[in-house]
Design a protein around this motif. Structure first.
Motif, PDB file in Angstrom:
ATOM      1  N   ALA A 143       0.822  -1.209   0.000  1.00 56.62           N
ATOM      2  CA  ALA A 143       0.000   0.000   0.000  1.00 56.62           C
ATOM      3  C   ALA A 143       0.857   1.260   0.000  1.00 56.62           C
ATOM      4  CB  ALA A 143      -0.937  -0.004   1.207  1.00 56.62           C
ATOM      5  N   ASN A 147       1.232   4.071  -2.862  1.00 52.21           N
ATOM      6  CA  ASN A 147       0.938   5.455  -2.505  1.00 52.21           C
ATOM      7  C   ASN A 147       2.046   6.384  -2.991  1.00 52.21           C
ATOM      8  OD1 ASN A 147      -0.816   7.360  -1.153  1.00 52.21           O
ATOM      9  ND2 ASN A 147       0.769   7.534   0.408  1.00 52.21           N
ATOM     10  N   ARG A 182      -3.403   0.240  -4.262  1.00 49.26           N
ATOM     11  CA  ARG A 182      -3.211   0.759  -2.902  1.00 49.26           C
ATOM     12  C   ARG A 182      -4.475   0.582  -2.071  1.00 49.26           C
ATOM     13  NH1 ARG A 182      -3.331   6.906  -3.103  1.00 49.26           N
ATOM     14  NH2 ARG A 182      -5.502   6.298  -3.495  1.00 49.26           N
ATOM     15  N   ASP A 183      -5.612   0.968  -2.638  1.00 45.75           N
ATOM     16  CA  ASP A 183      -6.876   0.883  -1.907  1.00 45.75           C
ATOM     17  C   ASP A 183      -7.261  -0.568  -1.629  1.00 45.75           C
ATOM     18  OD1 ASP A 183      -6.894   3.629  -2.096  1.00 45.75           O
ATOM     19  OD2 ASP A 183      -8.373   3.699  -3.728  1.00 45.75           O
ATOM     20  N   ASP A 184      -7.003  -1.458  -2.585  1.00 40.20           N
ATOM     21  CA  ASP A 184      -7.309  -2.879  -2.387  1.00 40.20           C
ATOM     22  C   ASP A 184      -6.482  -3.455  -1.239  1.00 40.20           C
ATOM     23  OD1 ASP A 184      -9.183  -2.937  -4.374  1.00 40.20           O
ATOM     24  OD2 ASP A 184      -7.884  -3.853  -5.888  1.00 40.20           O
ATOM     25  N   LYS A 187      -7.951  -2.312   2.049  1.00 36.39           N
ATOM     26  CA  LYS A 187      -9.189  -3.030   2.350  1.00 36.39           C
ATOM     27  C   LYS A 187      -8.916  -4.462   2.798  1.00 36.39           C
ATOM     28  CE  LYS A 187     -11.974  -0.388  -0.961  1.00 36.39           C
ATOM     29  NZ  LYS A 187     -12.686  -0.443  -2.273  1.00 36.39           N
TER      30      LYS A 187
END
Length: 215
Positions: A143, A147, A182-184, A187
């Motif tokens: 992540a 980013n 990154r978002d995955d 989560k």
């Protein structure tokens, strides 16, 4: 039912060598998505502008070699079948970026970094080490890497010569994909890395960027 399967050490070694060769010698596994620059005509640029665009794309190509290596290293030692599959799928999606950057470099009449094997080996080692710490920290490393890549791509989108819409379209799609990765990861339960680790990652990235710009 999960498609994850167990491999022997020899199988993993063979797969690892195959992945490394594909990444370094520009034959990565991809999703086969359409080249983002396909709809843009080749711009008229000065020789200096073309050199600058090609240098930026060389940096991004090397960054994608590093991304392949990080995912491969993390996947190899992941304790979770689900995380391993996530890493492998992300590597394939990043393979699109690698192929796109190389195609654009060729269009600009330039070359990839001569140090891509070094970038791969170093990044694989980092990814392998991150994976050994545990899946949550490995996801956290992923992540934070993505980013930082998003911020880097945003900078390059502003630095590209205004005429070079082909390179712009490529980097724009890459930025969207990296943000999604990154978002995955967040989560999926990624741990937030300590500030000193983030700073060290940024420093290593800066070294690669400066060197890849020229070679």
């Amino acid at each position: 039912m999960s498609s994850y399967r167990h491999y022997s050490i020899f199988d993993q070694l063979c797969l690892g060598v195959d992945q490394a060769l594909r990444a370094v010698y520009n034959n990565p596994k991809t999703t086969g998505r359409l080249y983002p620059a396909a709809s843009e005509v080749e711009p008229v640029m000065t020789s200096e502008q073309r050199r600058y665009s090609s240098a930026l794309m060389r940096i991004n190509h090397s960054g994608e070699v590093c991304a392949q290596a990080l995912y491969h290293g993390q996947s190899m030692v992941s304790r979770s079948g689900a995380v391993k599959e996530k890493m492998n799928q992300a590597a394939i999606e990043e393979g699109d970026h690698l192929a796109w950057c190389m195609l654009r470099i060729n269009e600009l009449g330039s070359h990839a970094s001569y140090l891509n094997l070094l970038w791969y080996l170093g990044s694989f080692s980092i990814g392998f080490a991150a994976g050994l710490v545990g899946d949550q920290w490995s996801l956290g490393f992923l992540a934070e890497t993505e980013n930082q890549v998003v911020r880097h791509l945003e900078k390059h989108l502003m630095l590209l010569p205004e005429q070079d819409k082909r390179s712009y379209k490529i980097l724009q799609q890459m930025r969207l994909d990296e943000a999604l990765h990154r978002d995955d990861a967040m989560k999926a339960g990624a741990s937030v890395l300590p500030a000193p680790v983030k700073k060290l990652m940024a420093l290593v990235s800066k070294v690669m960027v400066k060197v890849a710009y020229w070679v």
